[in-house]
Design a protein around this motif. Sequence first.
Motif, PDB file in Angstrom:
ATOM      1  N   UNK A  20      69.521 -65.162  -3.213  1.00  0.00           N
ATOM      2  CA  UNK A  20      70.358 -65.424  -4.383  1.00  0.00           C
ATOM      3  C   UNK A  20      71.830 -65.519  -3.981  1.00  0.00           C
ATOM      4  N   UNK A  21      72.228 -64.599  -3.134  1.00  0.00           N
ATOM      5  CA  UNK A  21      73.615 -64.617  -2.672  1.00  0.00           C
ATOM      6  C   UNK A  21      73.949 -65.953  -2.039  1.00  0.00           C
ATOM      7  N   UNK A  22      73.027 -66.431  -1.254  1.00  0.00           N
ATOM      8  CA  UNK A  22      73.222 -67.718  -0.604  1.00  0.00           C
ATOM      9  C   UNK A  22      73.395 -68.839  -1.600  1.00  0.00           C
ATOM     10  N   UNK A  23      72.734 -68.709  -2.729  1.00  0.00           N
ATOM     11  CA  UNK A  23      72.845 -69.747  -3.760  1.00  0.00           C
ATOM     12  C   UNK A  23      74.092 -69.568  -4.597  1.00  0.00           C
ATOM     13  N   UNK A  24      74.774 -68.451  -4.393  1.00  0.00           N
ATOM     14  CA  UNK A  24      75.940 -68.177  -5.220  1.00  0.00           C
ATOM     15  C   UNK A  24      75.570 -67.615  -6.574  1.00  0.00           C
ATOM     16  N   UNK A  25      74.431 -66.951  -6.608  1.00  0.00           N
ATOM     17  CA  UNK A  25      73.947 -66.402  -7.874  1.00  0.00           C
ATOM     18  C   UNK A  25      73.906 -64.884  -7.730  1.00  0.00           C
ATOM     19  N   UNK A  26      74.489 -64.154  -8.694  1.00  0.00           N
ATOM     20  CA  UNK A  26      74.437 -62.705  -8.561  1.00  0.00           C
ATOM     21  C   UNK A  26      73.675 -62.023  -9.683  1.00  0.00           C
ATOM     22  N   UNK A  27      73.036 -62.805 -10.514  1.00  0.00           N
ATOM     23  CA  UNK A  27      72.191 -62.217 -11.561  1.00  0.00           C
ATOM     24  C   UNK A  27      70.938 -63.071 -11.654  1.00  0.00           C
ATOM     25  N   UNK A  28      69.820 -62.392 -11.742  1.00  0.00           N
ATOM     26  CA  UNK A  28      68.555 -63.123 -11.660  1.00  0.00           C
ATOM     27  C   UNK A  28      68.363 -64.061 -12.852  1.00  0.00           C
ATOM     28  N   UNK A  29      69.075 -63.784 -13.943  1.00  0.00           N
ATOM     29  CA  UNK A  29      68.984 -64.701 -15.089  1.00  0.00           C
ATOM     30  C   UNK A  29      69.365 -66.126 -14.681  1.00  0.00           C
ATOM     31  N   UNK A  30      70.278 -66.211 -13.744  1.00  0.00           N
ATOM     32  CA  UNK A  30      70.765 -67.530 -13.358  1.00  0.00           C
ATOM     33  C   UNK A  30      69.833 -68.243 -12.394  1.00  0.00           C
ATOM     34  N   UNK A  31      68.916 -67.481 -11.862  1.00  0.00           N
ATOM     35  CA  UNK A  31      67.905 -68.099 -11.001  1.00  0.00           C
ATOM     36  C   UNK A  31      66.686 -68.506 -11.817  1.00  0.00           C
ATOM     37  N   UNK A  32      66.407 -67.727 -12.837  1.00  0.00           N
ATOM     38  CA  UNK A  32      65.169 -67.899 -13.581  1.00  0.00           C
ATOM     39  C   UNK A  32      65.114 -69.269 -14.242  1.00  0.00           C
ATOM     40  N   UNK A  33      64.142 -70.048 -13.857  1.00  0.00           N
ATOM     41  CA  UNK A  33      63.982 -71.375 -14.440  1.00  0.00           C
ATOM     42  C   UNK A  33      64.998 -72.391 -13.952  1.00  0.00           C
ATOM     43  N   UNK A  34      65.747 -72.001 -12.948  1.00  0.00           N
ATOM     44  CA  UNK A  34      66.796 -72.885 -12.433  1.00  0.00           C
ATOM     45  C   UNK A  34      66.196 -73.777 -11.340  1.00  0.00           C
ATOM     46  N   UNK A  35      65.562 -74.836 -11.790  1.00  0.00           N
ATOM     47  CA  UNK A  35      64.831 -75.677 -10.840  1.00  0.00           C
ATOM     48  C   UNK A  35      65.762 -76.524  -9.976  1.00  0.00           C
ATOM     49  N   UNK A  36      67.052 -76.527 -10.366  1.00  0.00           N
ATOM     50  CA  UNK A  36      68.017 -77.241  -9.522  1.00  0.00           C
ATOM     51  C   UNK A  36      68.057 -76.656  -8.126  1.00  0.00           C
ATOM     52  N   UNK A  37      67.646 -75.436  -8.008  1.00  0.00           N
ATOM     53  CA  UNK A  37      67.712 -74.796  -6.695  1.00  0.00           C
ATOM     54  C   UNK A  37      66.451 -75.022  -5.867  1.00  0.00           C
ATOM     55  N   UNK A  38      65.588 -75.856  -6.367  1.00  0.00           N
ATOM     56  CA  UNK A  38      64.368 -76.187  -5.618  1.00  0.00           C
ATOM     57  C   UNK A  38      64.368 -77.664  -5.256  1.00  0.00           C
ATOM     58  N   UNK A  39      63.878 -77.953  -4.090  1.00  0.00           N
ATOM     59  CA  UNK A  39      63.657 -79.339  -3.695  1.00  0.00           C
ATOM     60  C   UNK A  39      62.284 -79.424  -3.047  1.00  0.00           C
ATOM     61  N   UNK A  40      61.659 -80.566  -3.249  1.00  0.00           N
ATOM     62  CA  UNK A  40      60.314 -80.733  -2.707  1.00  0.00           C
ATOM     63  C   UNK A  40      60.302 -81.509  -1.409  1.00  0.00           C
TER      64      UNK A  40
END
Lengths: 146, 243, 430, 503, 366
Positions: D465-485
């Motif tokens: 998460x830190x690497x993504x610049x996210x410090x609260x899991x709410x901002x990761x949850x459902x954040x598909x922008x942070x995934x690539x296939x």
Amino acid sequence: MKRIIIHEEYCIGCGLCEVHCIVKHSRTGKIIRAFKEERDQIVPGVQVERDGYESFALQCRHCDDAVCIEACMTGAMHRDPETGAVLCDTDRCVGCWMCIMVCPAGAIQQGADGTVASKCDACTDEEIPVCVANCPNEALVLEDEE
Amino acid sequence: MRIDAAGIHYRQLNEQINEAVDAGETEFVLDNVLGHRYIGAGLRDGVHLTINGIPGNDLAAFMDGAEIEVHSNVQDGVANTMNAGRIIVHGDGGDILGHSMRGGHVLVRGLVGYRCGIHCKAYEERLPVMVVGTTAGDYLGEYMAGGVIVVLNAEDTDGSPVGRFCGTGMHGGAIFVRGEIEEHQLGAEVTVEPVGEADRDMLEAIIREWSMAFGVDPGRFAPEEFVKIFPRSSRPYGKLYAY
Amino acid sequence: MKSKSKYLIIGNSVAAVAAVSGIRQIDESGEITLVSREPHHTYSRPLITYLLGGKVTEEQMAYRPADWYEKSNVNALLGTEITRVNPDEHTVETADGETLGYEKLLIATGGTPIVPGNVAGTDAAGVFTFTTWDDAKAIEAYIAEHGVESAVVVGGGLIGLKSVEALIELGIQTTVVELAETMLSASFDRTASELAQRRLAEEGVQVRTSTTTEEILAQEGRVVAAKLTDGETIPCGLVIFAIGVLPATEIVEGTDIEIDRGIVVDDRMRTSVEDVYAAGDVAQARELICGEKRCIAIFPNAFRQGDVAGRNMAGGDASFEGGLVMNSVTVVDVPTISVGVTEPLDDSYETMVQLDEDAYTYRKIVLHDGRIVGAVFVGDIERAGIITGLIREGLDVSNFRDMLISRDFGLIQLPTEYRRRVISGTGTRA
Amino acid sequence: MPNWLIEPDFVVERDPDRCIQCEVCVRQCANEAHEFDEELQEVFTDSTRCVGCHRCASLCPTDAISIRPAELEFRPNENWSAQAIRNIYKQSEQGGVLLTGMGNPEPLPIYWDRMLLNASQVTNPSIDPLREPMELLTHIGSKPQRLEFSGGETPQLETTLGPQLELHVPVMFSAMSYGSISYNASEALARAANEVGTYANTGEGGLHEDLRQYAGRMIVQVASGRFGVDVDYLNSGAAVEIKIGQGAKPGIGGHLPGEKVSADISATRMIPEGTDALSPAPHHDIYSIEDLRQLIYAIKEATRYRKPVGVKIAAVHHVAAIASGCVRAGADFVAIDGYRGGTGAAPTMIRNNVGIPIEFALAAVDSRLREEGIRQDAGLIVAGSFRCAADVVKAIALGADACYIGTAALVAMGCHVCQKCYTGRCNWGIATQDPYLTRRLNPNIATRRLVNLLESWAHEIQEIMGGMGINAIESLRGNRDHLRGVNLTDRELNVLGIQMAGE
Amino acid sequence: MATNRTLPFKDMGGCSISGVMDESGRRFSGEEIIRSIRNMHERSNGLGGGFAAYGIFPERADQYCMQLMFDTPEAKRETEALLDERCNVHYAEDIPTRPHEAITDEPLLHRYFVSVEPDKSRPHLDENDLMVELHMEINTTIQDAFVFSAGKNMGCFKGVGFPEDIGEYFRLEEYEAYTWIAHGRFPTNTTGWWGGAHPFSILDWAIVHNGEISSYGINKRYLRNFGYECTLQTDTEVIAYLFDLLIRKHGLPLEVACQAMAPPFWEDIERMPEREQAQAKAIRAVYGGALLNGPFAVVVGSTGRMIGFSDRTKLRPQVCARGGDRLYIASEEAAIRTICPDPDVVWHPDGGEPVVGELQAGVQVA
């Protein structure tokens, strides 16, 4: 004092405590040589008792009121003042087996040559007794006691 | 305490009952009940409910000691996973009555629907007893692991008083049926015998209890008129697998 | 009065030593005076036969290290004989006429070997009893001086047996004379006795049972033979009387201290007179199984009594749980252990037995009222202490009695609660 | 008749120079593969009995034992694999349903491995998780669409939030019943959940009395067999989960054979000792979605609406619709178990062939619930073989609130994934009730290992998460922008709702 | 909203159903059926409710009443063009509704009373066939248009919402019918589409359904053999078409049609008398594609008839009652007693056993 606590419910009866006790008390301290060269000359100070699915590894309990010390006619059996461990001075032991007669845990054996008593020496030269250190399931635990 | 259930939602009704029970009330009469669900859910010892009207599904679910008397038919799911207590139904029962019942008594004056007494199970002092006044639908006592089901066939219905697949997967307990039952109606896991001495007293006691509840002469039902359906094994599916 | 000690102990053997340590558990500094008739540093009395047999050196005789008195802060008056106890004055008198005062007194004078009065010729040279270091030295010196080649040991009990062993070690042809039908009859049952006897016979020891010595025959004042009551005369250069010991109660005779066979004590090791305690072979204390007061002259008993006495003398609260007869002795090379009642006393006793005569292994358990009251082990003695513990505990063994006799028997077969207590190591006594 | 068509799976080799004949291996193999020959005073091994669990090798003090696959090759045949042939041998010999344990081992694609995570570079800052707060606290339960406040000078919250589970790490232990696993394993899971601040799940076997002390961190399950379910049980846990399906065996029930129903298990399940504990395929009171609602509300009534009530389903074809139905039926959370999810016992054919990957199921469900505007009506928990923290992060980015781990937890406790759970002879003391074997799992050790695992995963999640610049899991949850296939078809990317790497 | 039709999912869900028929042919207001279905509010989730009523257009009993929904005015125009081409529109009007706070996003709702002329180029098709074809064509070819019902002297009223709200919205208390069937829906997949609500209807068949048809995939493909296009991705649709196929087209007696859809187990067939057995075997052998598997309970309306039946293991509830001339079928007894507190008889039909209400002899309604 530190005492080896036996959690018998976690003893898996594997016998690794015996194996490592033998290695520890062998001349070479090397497991394969200890077994190939000295297996018959060492009675392990810890022995696994097994009955059905139950088991526990038993070594001298180093009892607070050690009856073996009371019964020892030569004074060979004594309590180490530093560690509190009950030790047998084999130079003084004459193999009268009074200790075996009175030990309620049955934790003293005749030595391999049948002349002196053999028992757990609590690995007083180790930080942790080898039976404890090598118990894979923490059935033997060294604990401080009041 | 008397509650008029007309026009109120089941959640309000049940909360009203729960709060009154918390405050020490033990006797309830519920009027104009019409489809209100979950009445008596989880209720403990010492509480007695009289229901006038048709209670909704899952009457007495998880009930743990209370007594309920219903002066009409009941719907589906009565006594679901009930642990203890007593239910008297003066009419018919619906489907899935006594699902996974672990204890307590359910006495039904009339018939019951499909899948009643499924997974009924006894444990220690808990022995669920379900008495059906007339007939029962298919799958009676399916997967039954313990307890007693009695089908009285009080109206001497033509043909069998129970449906098909009776006792399928049964691995504990017993079903007593007064009347005919053919082999093809039974699950493969059960067997049938006349009622023996060992069961006689119990069966008579159950008949008495039912008869008392509905003012019927217990002498109408002689134990020898019943057959006992019980599992062949407590391990019905032990040989199902290759290892 | 030369001095007055807080604690005065008469005796220097196991009971005395245990008393010292018992006192020191509670009172680290109170003055202890220990008086011993023998001049030796405290030594292990049972080792005298080993000493004679050459199995231990004199250095190894020490029961406690050389600095033990010092470390224990004990004023040891060795080679000092007490002749009289004056309980009223809280003093004792020495043979030298000195008077020692005490606040608490322990009598641990042990036992005096028995020499039968009805045997003629016991005053001949070469006739010994064998209970002290000095006895061992004397016998050794006599053998050496006279080139003794054969001996008669009168008494087939434990002292007799240990004497025989020592003599075997010295290469002396030995005959044992035993009044009873078998040797060791007091501590063993018949089967074990016979096994032991057989093993001795294999080693060339002659055993005469159901007979005893009538007369010691001497020439030039020295023993030449022992004449038995059955008429046989056995030539020998040495006779050892090993019939037993009597409590050494002389110094308190005539005082208010109650004497029966020995000095009668309660469970706190107190005599009938205030501030006077007794422990060890001289004391007559409660026996564990029958509950009566008996003299049980065995080592662990003496230790325990001494310890209890010492603690109580120092103001502690210790209790003797009762003496238990038990012996561990190796017959040539066969270890044996016997504990408690070894033969059923009546029909209410049961026994369980496992015997392999050829292997010299024998196990026997004696049960009474669901409890173990005695056991005999010959050959295989491992874990005998577990049984001893059960006897001490008086644990009801009905539920697992059948396992008791098994060779695999271990702590693990015992009830969980009991074995957990034993395993805890925090207290094995009830 | 000798079973001569059964061939060994493994070859056990013993180095004679190293073996000290200590017999540790003999004592450790519940399958009796090792045997000490009294006459020859030597240990011998019967490889046909080896299941490849490594217990003997792990405990051998001289490392004298090695285990390798039996190289008994059939003529190469892509169609008739050795497994297919051996299964037929087994079934033609014994009859019956092929049984297996653990999750699906078939070489089907693992989509987690085809999704890659993002990290910040230059344009936005990454965060140092060692220095800065990294919040993983997660609440699972139904949340209202909006909050109501009273007017006035100081606005007062008028809405009451329904009951929530509070997770310090977004990883929970999935349902494993006492019965399928040993008491010690159950205890360890419960204790570890307590220590870490997450939840363990009772599975369908009831809650052992001694574990009730940990029940505040346990989800109690209600399954078709209703084992151990009474009103006290429902009220004892932090939440109630209705088990409809399991990823390893969607659509079927389970049997705990009578021989495993010991006194203790009987007390926990509240069934007589020694009888089969049969869990039917369906709940016999649920044949339709409104019946599920009926049970959900029956439980809510019995718990006076104080506990979240959730539903666990297997990931199958219409999973999005089913999950939506569950939410609409009143579920406060929905747990979805993918086709690679584990089990103590399942028919092999079902485990290997029924269900769909959790990755697709999660993506579809999250998308659907959002489309329908009901995503916040329920928490979304996913299960089905999470192997590492990265899998968890990917799942959360796809839309999960939290993950359930089963196999990973068992592996932490020592499981070697030998897939023989169903035999009841687990040499690691986990999936067994044999008292000789259950002792092998010291719950103190197992608890410690589970805690270590969760804490290290938590730390890894924070690092990512830190690497993504996210410090609260709410901002990761459902954040598909942070995934690539990678290595995915357009259709797959579409279902997953993520972009192709490089886009 | 046409996208809903192409969803790769079938509709599934649980529900409440209720039906009342007056066998004397006496017509009564929709108020009662609304009350009945309202009692089972708990069984639906607000995503669908609907009704079918029979005998509501006595003045136009010989015309097909096509009730349609349009999402866009274009769809309406396009549909009307098609109707003009294919049939005679005798009368058209908006379906009467009243504003209702619970009902939002309503489509355009319009109905057409029509008749069709025989198609000379296809003489084998009767007027019903042509109506079915028209019905299918609108549903499959016209974006954003959807036929609720197209039968004579009957109509379906449905939408997104709880059924009682839908009933009020459509002012059903103003209609009088001799049969009313109603449905409260608990779908598991839709975000709410008016066409997806029950009843499903073809010609004068209307059906309300509780449960899920696990055999939907094959039922759908089976029906395609006979020209039925299942456009709604709903399992319920197939039941309506199966009734039409088996009874209208194949002319099977009602009992046989029901047996085809919910046949006895083979082991029961084996115990049947020889003639019955042969018949049952034949039905299963021939109509395997019509077997409805999975839990269901349905109420089917048609002219002069109301049928209730459930799957052969009765996985869904169904209670019946009679009171006076009326037959009641519902998911819960309370729903019946709400409108008939003291029925003459209440019973639970067996699984697979059809319960049939029919107009008494001599009663004419259409």
